[in-house]
Design a protein around this motif. Sequence first.
Motif, PDB file in Angstrom:
ATOM      1  N   SER A 121      28.015  10.364  75.959  1.00  0.00           N
ATOM      2  CA  SER A 121      27.407   8.389  75.502  1.00  0.00           C
ATOM      3  C   SER A 121      26.419   8.182  76.592  1.00  0.00           C
ATOM      4  CB  SER A 121      28.912   8.481  76.173  1.00  0.00           C
ATOM      5  OG  SER A 121      28.936   8.352  77.589  1.00  0.00           O
ATOM      6  N   GLN A 122      26.577   8.621  77.423  1.00  0.00           N
ATOM      7  CA  GLN A 122      24.921   8.262  78.374  1.00  0.00           C
ATOM      8  C   GLN A 122      23.925   8.341  77.441  1.00  0.00           C
ATOM      9  OE1 GLN A 122      24.663  12.201  81.409  1.00  0.00           O
ATOM     10  NE2 GLN A 122      25.374  10.347  81.554  1.00  0.00           N
ATOM     11  N   PHE A 123      24.190   9.072  76.731  1.00  0.00           N
ATOM     12  CA  PHE A 123      22.446   9.742  75.636  1.00  0.00           C
ATOM     13  C   PHE A 123      22.559   8.775  74.386  1.00  0.00           C
ATOM     14  CE2 PHE A 123      22.342  13.572  78.156  1.00  0.00           C
ATOM     15  CZ  PHE A 123      20.824  14.147  78.302  1.00  0.00           C
ATOM     16  N   LYS A 124      23.230   8.224  74.381  1.00  0.00           N
ATOM     17  CA  LYS A 124      23.583   7.310  72.718  1.00  0.00           C
ATOM     18  C   LYS A 124      23.496   5.608  73.466  1.00  0.00           C
ATOM     19  CE  LYS A 124      26.527  10.146  71.310  1.00  0.00           C
ATOM     20  NZ  LYS A 124      28.123  10.391  70.197  1.00  0.00           N
ATOM     21  N   ASP A 125      22.906   4.716  72.318  1.00  0.00           N
ATOM     22  CA  ASP A 125      23.217   3.407  72.622  1.00  0.00           C
ATOM     23  C   ASP A 125      24.432   2.414  72.054  1.00  0.00           C
ATOM     24  OD1 ASP A 125      23.633   3.081  69.980  1.00  0.00           O
ATOM     25  OD2 ASP A 125      21.055   3.037  69.587  1.00  0.00           O
ATOM     26  N   ALA A 126      24.364   1.427  71.794  1.00  0.00           N
ATOM     27  CA  ALA A 126      25.490   0.536  71.729  1.00  0.00           C
ATOM     28  C   ALA A 126      26.810   0.967  70.363  1.00  0.00           C
ATOM     29  CB  ALA A 126      25.712  -0.920  71.842  1.00  0.00           C
ATOM     30  N   THR A 127      25.941   1.317  69.980  1.00  0.00           N
ATOM     31  CA  THR A 127      25.862   1.316  68.108  1.00  0.00           C
ATOM     32  C   THR A 127      26.277   3.053  67.991  1.00  0.00           C
ATOM     33  OG1 THR A 127      23.850   1.567  67.238  1.00  0.00           O
ATOM     34  CG2 THR A 127      24.899  -0.201  67.610  1.00  0.00           C
ATOM     35  N   GLY A 128      25.690   3.965  68.874  1.00  0.00           N
ATOM     36  CA  GLY A 128      26.575   5.170  68.527  1.00  0.00           C
ATOM     37  C   GLY A 128      25.428   6.109  68.606  1.00  0.00           C
ATOM     38  N   ASN A 129      24.341   6.078  68.556  1.00  0.00           N
ATOM     39  CA  ASN A 129      22.923   6.455  68.300  1.00  0.00           C
ATOM     40  C   ASN A 129      22.240   6.619  69.416  1.00  0.00           C
ATOM     41  OD1 ASN A 129      22.640   6.262  65.226  1.00  0.00           O
ATOM     42  ND2 ASN A 129      22.300   3.760  65.900  1.00  0.00           N
TER      43      ASN A 129
ATOM     44  N   GLU B 130      22.557   5.800  86.305  1.00  0.00           N
ATOM     45  CA  GLU B 130      22.718   5.580  85.116  1.00  0.00           C
ATOM     46  C   GLU B 130      22.129   4.951  83.732  1.00  0.00           C
ATOM     47  OE1 GLU B 130      25.029   7.680  83.539  1.00  0.00           O
ATOM     48  OE2 GLU B 130      26.121   8.504  85.985  1.00  0.00           O
ATOM     49  N   PRO B 131      21.391   5.566  82.546  1.00  0.00           N
ATOM     50  CA  PRO B 131      22.478   7.253  82.011  1.00  0.00           C
ATOM     51  C   PRO B 131      21.533   7.721  82.960  1.00  0.00           C
ATOM     52  CG  PRO B 131      21.240   6.143  80.745  1.00  0.00           C
ATOM     53  CD  PRO B 131      21.469   5.024  81.526  1.00  0.00           C
ATOM     54  N   ALA B 132      21.806   9.020  83.418  1.00  0.00           N
ATOM     55  CA  ALA B 132      21.001   9.824  84.623  1.00  0.00           C
ATOM     56  C   ALA B 132      19.873  11.352  83.788  1.00  0.00           C
ATOM     57  CB  ALA B 132      21.458  10.395  85.642  1.00  0.00           C
ATOM     58  N   TYR B 133      21.069  11.458  82.133  1.00  0.00           N
ATOM     59  CA  TYR B 133      20.495  12.544  82.301  1.00  0.00           C
ATOM     60  C   TYR B 133      19.437  12.398  81.077  1.00  0.00           C
ATOM     61  CZ  TYR B 133      23.729  15.661  83.748  1.00  0.00           C
ATOM     62  OH  TYR B 133      24.853  16.966  84.910  1.00  0.00           O
ATOM     63  N   VAL B 134      19.154  10.872  80.596  1.00  0.00           N
ATOM     64  CA  VAL B 134      18.528  10.452  80.027  1.00  0.00           C
ATOM     65  C   VAL B 134      17.383  10.134  81.425  1.00  0.00           C
ATOM     66  CG1 VAL B 134      18.171   8.550  78.883  1.00  0.00           C
ATOM     67  CG2 VAL B 134      20.063   9.113  78.313  1.00  0.00           C
ATOM     68  N   TYR B 135      17.313   9.514  82.295  1.00  0.00           N
ATOM     69  CA  TYR B 135      16.223   9.435  83.142  1.00  0.00           C
ATOM     70  C   TYR B 135      15.142  11.163  83.234  1.00  0.00           C
ATOM     71  CZ  TYR B 135      16.964   4.470  83.325  1.00  0.00           C
ATOM     72  OH  TYR B 135      17.322   3.018  83.108  1.00  0.00           O
ATOM     73  N   ALA B 136      16.361  11.243  83.438  1.00  0.00           N
ATOM     74  CA  ALA B 136      15.636  13.016  83.946  1.00  0.00           C
ATOM     75  C   ALA B 136      14.719  14.201  83.237  1.00  0.00           C
ATOM     76  CB  ALA B 136      17.287  14.000  84.191  1.00  0.00           C
ATOM     77  N   PHE B 137      15.504  13.727  81.773  1.00  0.00           N
ATOM     78  CA  PHE B 137      15.074  14.070  80.399  1.00  0.00           C
ATOM     79  C   PHE B 137      13.451  13.567  80.445  1.00  0.00           C
ATOM     80  CE2 PHE B 137      14.008  14.327  76.088  1.00  0.00           C
ATOM     81  CZ  PHE B 137      13.544  14.810  75.790  1.00  0.00           C
ATOM     82  N   VAL B 138      13.629  12.338  79.960  1.00  0.00           N
ATOM     83  CA  VAL B 138      12.471  11.082  79.871  1.00  0.00           C
ATOM     84  C   VAL B 138      11.126  12.642  81.295  1.00  0.00           C
ATOM     85  CG1 VAL B 138      11.292   9.722  79.500  1.00  0.00           C
ATOM     86  CG2 VAL B 138      13.569  10.014  78.181  1.00  0.00           C
ATOM     87  N   ASN B 139      11.575  11.965  81.980  1.00  0.00           N
ATOM     88  CA  ASN B 139      10.765  11.841  83.391  1.00  0.00           C
ATOM     89  C   ASN B 139      10.371  12.825  83.033  1.00  0.00           C
ATOM     90  OD1 ASN B 139      10.680   8.641  84.181  1.00  0.00           O
ATOM     91  ND2 ASN B 139      12.565   9.354  84.919  1.00  0.00           N
TER      92      ASN B 139
END
Length: 535
Positions: free
Chosen positions: A278-286, A466-475
Motif C-alpha cells: 500500500s505504501q507504493f500507492k496513492d489514495a485511489t489505489g494507483n 513512510e512510505p519508506a520503500y518509495v523514498y528508498a527507490f526514488v533516491n
Amino acid sequence: MTKNIKKQGFITDMHCASCANKVEKALSSSDAITNAKVDISKKIVTIQFNPSHITERELKALVKDVGYTLQFDTDEKYEPVHKQDSNSHKHHNHEHTQGKYICPMHCEGDKTYDKPGDCPECGMHLKKEESVGSSKQVYTCPMHPEVKQDKSGSCPKCGMDLVPEKVEESSDEEKAYKKMAKKFWIALVLSFPVFVIAMSDVIPFINLDSIAPKSVWNWIQFALATPVIFYSSGSFFKRGWSSIRRWSPNMWTLISFGVGSAYLFSVVGLLLPGIFPSQFKDATGNVHLYFEAAAVILTLVLLGQVMELKAHSKTNSAIKALLGLVPPVARVIRDGEEIEIPLEEVKVGDLLKVKPGEKIPVDGIIYKGEAVIDESMITGEPIPVEKAKDEKVTGGTINGKTAFELKAKKVGRDTLLAQIIEMVNTASRSRAPIQKLADTVAKYFVQIVISISIITFTVWAIWGPEPAYVYAFVNAVAVLIIACPCALGLATPMSIMVGSGRMANAGVLVKDARAIEEMNKVDTLIIDKTGTITE
C-alpha cells in the motif's frame, strides 16, 4: 596420446589491449590449452591446445563468456583478416582515402577504425580524422547535367568539354548530428506532455482528474514515454549493456541502470498494481509511476549528445577548410597532351600544367616558365612571391597571371599541406596531462556510485519516513542518474578537440594537448627578427 595442435582464430569485436588480455585470460583458464596469444593489430588469436580434451565449440564458449566472438577459417561465416596491401607503402597518396575514425574519449589510445559508428568501449560517437585523400571526382556537362562520368572528356550529346562537378557531401559528423537531433526533438515533444501529466498534482491550475481518471493518464504516460525509451534512446541501453558485458562500466551503465529501473518499475506498477504494498500507492489505489523521470532524463541526455555532435561537426570544419585549398583534379602533361586526372592519381615526377589563377595541386619545382605565387596560406605574407625555374612551390598556394609547368616532387600525404592537416589531427587526439587525473577518477567512479545507490536504498528503506520503500527507490535511482559522469569524462577531450580546431582556423598550429594546457603559464612571447606578426 593425442598431441597438442596450434590453431589460429579471428575475433571481430576485439578492439584494444584490455580486450586482448580478457581473451587470453579466458583461454588460459582451461587446462587443455597450453598457450594462447592474441595479436590485437590483426585481431588474430593463436591457440595451442589438445583437441582430445577441448573442442572448437568449447573454445568459442570460453571466449563468448567474456563477451567476444571467436571464428575459425572452417566456419561458414568466417570473416578473413584483411592483410595490408603490399603496395601501400609505395604510393602514399592512395592511403586512407576514406579517412580514419577515432574515439574522442581516447579510451583505446590512438586506436582507429575504418568505418563510422560508436566506440565499443565507451559508446561515444567516433570522430573522423580528415586527411588529404580522395573522394571520387565526377565530371558533368554544363549543358546536360544528367551526363556524368568518372573521367574528363567531351559530352556525348553536345560535344562540350565535361567539367568537374562539385558535390557537397554531408560529413559523417553532420549526418550523425542530424539523426540525433531528430531523435531529440521527437523525445522533447513526447516528454513534455508526460512531464505535465506527472506534475499536474502540484500545479494548481491544471486539474486533469476532471477530464479523465488517473489510471487513464497513467496509460497515456506509458504510450508517450515508451517511444522515448526504445526509439529515441535505444542506443543508450545498447551502450550500457555493452559496458556491462565487457566489464567496462561507464556513464551509459549508470544511465541504463537508473532510467531502466524507473521505466521497468513504472510498467510493472501499471500492469500489475496488485503486487505492490500500500505504501507504493496513492489514495485511489494507483501505484506511483516514474515515466516522466525516465523520459525527461533521457531527453536531457539526448540534448547533451546533440551538443557533442555539433561540436564535432564544427571542429572538423577547420580541417575541411584546409582540405579545400587543394584542387580535386590536376592537369598532367603526358605524351605532349594535357589530361585532367583526379589528384590522387598524380605521381612523383609527373609534369603538371598550372594556369593563371589556379591552385597548385602538389608540392614540386617549376620545370618550365616563371610565376608569381600567393603563398599567404603558408607564410601569412600577403605579398605574392616571384618564382623562377627550379624553385620550389607548395600545394594549395595560388598561381598568379602566368601559366607554368610544374614537376611533382611530393604528392598525397607527403605534401606540406597534408602534414599540417596531420599535425592538427594529432593535436586533437593527444591527451592533456590533466586527462590522466580524470581517467583515474572515472575508472572507479561508476563502481562507487552504484555502491552509494545501494547504500542509499538500504538507509531510506530502514530509517526513512513512510512510505519508506518509495523514498528508498526514488533516491537510489536519483543517485544513479545525477551522478552520471558525462562531464567528467567529456570535458578535457572535448576542450582539446574544439580548441585545436578553432586554433587551426585562426592559423595557429599546436604540437599536442600539453602545449594547450600549459599555455596559461605563458606571460612573455619572444619572436625572432624574421618573424611576421599580422595581428
